[in-house]
Design a protein around this motif. Sequence first.
Motif, PDB file in Angstrom:
ATOM      1  N   ASN A 382       0.810  -1.220   0.000  1.00 38.78           N
ATOM      2  CA  ASN A 382       0.000   0.000   0.000  1.00 38.78           C
ATOM      3  C   ASN A 382       0.846   1.273   0.000  1.00 38.78           C
ATOM      4  N   ILE A 383       2.141   1.145   0.291  1.00 38.61           N
ATOM      5  CA  ILE A 383       3.041   2.307   0.254  1.00 38.61           C
ATOM      6  C   ILE A 383       3.727   2.412  -1.104  1.00 38.61           C
ATOM      7  N   LEU A 384       4.181   1.268  -1.625  1.00 37.79           N
ATOM      8  CA  LEU A 384       4.980   1.254  -2.855  1.00 37.79           C
ATOM      9  C   LEU A 384       4.196   1.853  -4.026  1.00 37.79           C
ATOM     10  N   GLY A 385       4.764   2.900  -4.622  1.00 35.78           N
ATOM     11  CA  GLY A 385       4.136   3.524  -5.774  1.00 35.78           C
ATOM     12  C   GLY A 385       2.963   4.417  -5.444  1.00 35.78           C
ATOM     13  N   ARG A 386       2.628   4.551  -4.158  1.00 30.90           N
ATOM     14  CA  ARG A 386       1.472   5.352  -3.775  1.00 30.90           C
ATOM     15  C   ARG A 386       1.840   6.547  -2.893  1.00 30.90           C
ATOM     16  N   SER A 387       3.106   6.666  -2.557  1.00 33.81           N
ATOM     17  CA  SER A 387       3.533   7.794  -1.724  1.00 33.81           C
ATOM     18  C   SER A 387       3.937   8.967  -2.617  1.00 33.81           C
ATOM     19  N   PHE A 388       4.011  10.137  -2.007  1.00 34.22           N
ATOM     20  CA  PHE A 388       4.227  11.363  -2.774  1.00 34.22           C
ATOM     21  C   PHE A 388       5.612  11.407  -3.404  1.00 34.22           C
ATOM     22  N   CYS A 389       6.612  10.863  -2.709  1.00 33.63           N
ATOM     23  CA  CYS A 389       7.977  10.863  -3.233  1.00 33.63           C
ATOM     24  C   CYS A 389       8.600   9.492  -3.028  1.00 33.63           C
ATOM     25  N   ALA A 390       9.874   9.383  -3.303  1.00 38.05           N
ATOM     26  CA  ALA A 390      10.541   8.077  -3.280  1.00 38.05           C
ATOM     27  C   ALA A 390      10.874   7.589  -1.875  1.00 38.05           C
ATOM     28  N   LEU A 391      10.667   8.415  -0.842  1.00 36.35           N
ATOM     29  CA  LEU A 391      10.990   7.961   0.510  1.00 36.35           C
ATOM     30  C   LEU A 391      10.152   6.742   0.875  1.00 36.35           C
ATOM     31  N   GLY A 392       8.871   6.765   0.513  1.00 41.60           N
ATOM     32  CA  GLY A 392       8.011   5.634   0.814  1.00 41.60           C
ATOM     33  C   GLY A 392       8.475   4.365   0.124  1.00 41.60           C
ATOM     34  N   ASP A 393       8.834   4.478  -1.157  1.00 42.57           N
ATOM     35  CA  ASP A 393       9.329   3.312  -1.895  1.00 42.57           C
ATOM     36  C   ASP A 393      10.610   2.778  -1.254  1.00 42.57           C
ATOM     37  N   GLY A 394      11.496   3.691  -0.853  1.00 45.55           N
ATOM     38  CA  GLY A 394      12.745   3.275  -0.230  1.00 45.55           C
ATOM     39  C   GLY A 394      12.527   2.598   1.111  1.00 45.55           C
ATOM     40  N   ALA A 395      11.506   3.035   1.843  1.00 44.41           N
ATOM     41  CA  ALA A 395      11.248   2.478   3.173  1.00 44.41           C
ATOM     42  C   ALA A 395      10.807   1.023   3.118  1.00 44.41           C
ATOM     43  N   VAL A 396      10.130   0.634   2.042  1.00 48.40           N
ATOM     44  CA  VAL A 396       9.641  -0.751   1.971  1.00 48.40           C
ATOM     45  C   VAL A 396      10.687  -1.709   1.422  1.00 48.40           C
ATOM     46  N   SER A 397      11.736  -1.192   0.761  1.00 45.63           N
ATOM     47  CA  SER A 397      12.736  -2.055   0.123  1.00 45.63           C
ATOM     48  C   SER A 397      13.415  -3.021   1.086  1.00 45.63           C
ATOM     49  N   PRO A 398      13.893  -2.564   2.268  1.00 45.69           N
ATOM     50  CA  PRO A 398      14.543  -3.513   3.176  1.00 45.69           C
ATOM     51  C   PRO A 398      13.589  -4.597   3.668  1.00 45.69           C
ATOM     52  N   ILE A 399      12.315  -4.230   3.851  1.00 49.36           N
ATOM     53  CA  ILE A 399      11.348  -5.193   4.388  1.00 49.36           C
ATOM     54  C   ILE A 399      11.011  -6.266   3.366  1.00 49.36           C
ATOM     55  N   THR A 400      10.628  -5.842   2.165  1.00 50.87           N
ATOM     56  CA  THR A 400      10.234  -6.824   1.152  1.00 50.87           C
ATOM     57  C   THR A 400      11.400  -7.717   0.745  1.00 50.87           C
ATOM     58  N   SER A 401      12.595  -7.125   0.593  1.00 50.54           N
ATOM     59  CA  SER A 401      13.752  -7.952   0.212  1.00 50.54           C
ATOM     60  C   SER A 401      14.206  -8.825   1.375  1.00 50.54           C
ATOM     61  N   GLY A 402      14.091  -8.312   2.602  1.00 50.72           N
ATOM     62  CA  GLY A 402      14.456  -9.110   3.771  1.00 50.72           C
ATOM     63  C   GLY A 402      13.580 -10.347   3.906  1.00 50.72           C
ATOM     64  N   ILE A 403      12.266 -10.160   3.705  1.00 53.08           N
ATOM     65  CA  ILE A 403      11.348 -11.297   3.779  1.00 53.08           C
ATOM     66  C   ILE A 403      11.566 -12.239   2.593  1.00 53.08           C
ATOM     67  N   LYS A 404      11.888 -11.678   1.436  1.00 51.32           N
ATOM     68  CA  LYS A 404      12.132 -12.496   0.238  1.00 51.32           C
ATOM     69  C   LYS A 404      13.284 -13.472   0.453  1.00 51.32           C
ATOM     70  N   TYR A 405      14.379 -12.982   1.013  1.00 47.80           N
ATOM     71  CA  TYR A 405      15.583 -13.821   1.145  1.00 47.80           C
ATOM     72  C   TYR A 405      15.706 -14.501   2.508  1.00 47.80           C
ATOM     73  N   PHE A 406      15.075 -13.931   3.539  1.00 50.05           N
ATOM     74  CA  PHE A 406      15.277 -14.457   4.895  1.00 50.05           C
ATOM     75  C   PHE A 406      13.945 -14.612   5.635  1.00 50.05           C
ATOM     76  N   ARG A 407      12.927 -15.117   4.929  1.00 49.78           N
ATOM     77  CA  ARG A 407      11.612 -15.300   5.561  1.00 49.78           C
ATOM     78  C   ARG A 407      11.709 -16.182   6.799  1.00 49.78           C
ATOM     79  N   ASP A 408      12.598 -17.180   6.758  1.00 45.51           N
ATOM     80  CA  ASP A 408      12.734 -18.104   7.887  1.00 45.51           C
ATOM     81  C   ASP A 408      13.090 -17.370   9.166  1.00 45.51           C
ATOM     82  N   GLU A 409      13.900 -16.304   9.059  1.00 40.71           N
ATOM     83  CA  GLU A 409      14.278 -15.564  10.268  1.00 40.71           C
ATOM     84  C   GLU A 409      13.085 -14.817  10.859  1.00 40.71           C
ATOM     85  N   PHE A 410      12.237 -14.296   9.977  1.00 37.46           N
ATOM     86  CA  PHE A 410      11.031 -13.624  10.469  1.00 37.46           C
ATOM     87  C   PHE A 410      10.077 -14.647  11.087  1.00 37.46           C
ATOM     88  N   LEU A 411       9.946 -15.826  10.443  1.00 33.25           N
ATOM     89  CA  LEU A 411       9.092 -16.884  10.976  1.00 33.25           C
ATOM     90  C   LEU A 411       9.605 -17.402  12.315  1.00 33.25           C
TER      91      LEU A 411
END
Length: 426
Positions: A382-411
Amino acid sequence: MADPITPVLTKRWLSPNSWRLSTYEQLEGYTALRKALSGTPEQLVQLVKDSGLRGRGGAGFPAGVKWSFMPPNEDKPHYLVINADEGEPGTCKDIPLMMADPHSLIEGCIIAAYAMRSHHCFIYVRGEALHPYRRLNAAVREAYRAGYLGKDILGSGFDLDITVHAGAGAYICGEETALLDSLEGRRGQPRLKPPFPAAAGLYAAPTTVNNVETIASVPFIVNGGADWFRKMGREKSPGPKIYSISGHVERPGQYEAPLGTTLRELLELCGGMKDGIPLKFWTPGGSSTPMFTAEHLDIPLDFEGAAEAGSMLGTTAVQVFNETVSVPWAVMKWTQFYEHESCGKCTPCREGTYWLAQILERMVDGRGTAEDIDTLLDVCDNILGRSFCALGDGAVSPITSGIKYFRDEFLALCESNKRELVGAQA
């Protein structure tokens, strides 16, 4: 690939008193300016286009094309604004450049201003960077005294004034339109585009905003030529680049290498992983770029290579983390930064970063649930591509990539919480 240890941008950094005008002039300083003033603005714009120089501030937009957007008439003042508001976690190349070689930036500013018919340049420096702010001001005063700034520069008939401005430490002012609002004395918040700065920027006049490293590259291009510049780097991303290596390496610091250099090569330059502990994850361009893992050691770090692998080159702020670091903890720390630095102008970023931080803090504290992972991804969507500037897009990058590669650690955090709940109920 060119020799990765042949310095271009950093060649003066280790010279005694490298920040002084006398040292700069001994090492080819202001020779490019004389050469540039003998040509026309159109020739300079074409030279930068031919060189393939791309913006070093993160977006990688072709600098010559950006310069060509400035209107040729001068019915309004033209402004050149240098973005030196370096504040993203891991990004630390522009401040040492201004500290060690401020005159390369000033000479680049004069050449760029001449090419765009600008007679006033503003250098917007991050407020906390007090030492480079003072050093840059001292270099500007030296340039005025030597006749490189002011009226009728070197008898060319071209006039230019440079103002060094200190911001107030807001990360959002790294976004070019928020920076312009701050320069005008307003609260630093992104503007709606269009109009773009080239049409209506600072004081509603045509404006070009460039990064420090981009402009500091210009004198070398003028002296060496477009073909020489293109011999370094890769076809679509030519030239040298300053890579900021931080984290778990033996010798963190600034390493200049051609664009397209891999992390494996950069690790060799900085002595390898600290204490021999293996690499776990890393960022190619600062905390706002999706993270990579040890499987990405041979990805060419240029604009195309990073993008094809699922990330961004960004500012080449390479943060290196070994196997002792928890990915959810690192992601939480980055998210807390973005929550704090959100300007609050748009709802997705203002509310989204707040909830992302809350969820991650709860998870890292051992109070998460498996549903939290889905909630995190939903909020990110809901943030990606919907925020006024690129700060919102940048904020989600660590989360989505972290879950993509290290979902087991979050689980694992959720499962440990589940076990604790079961134990308490028993």
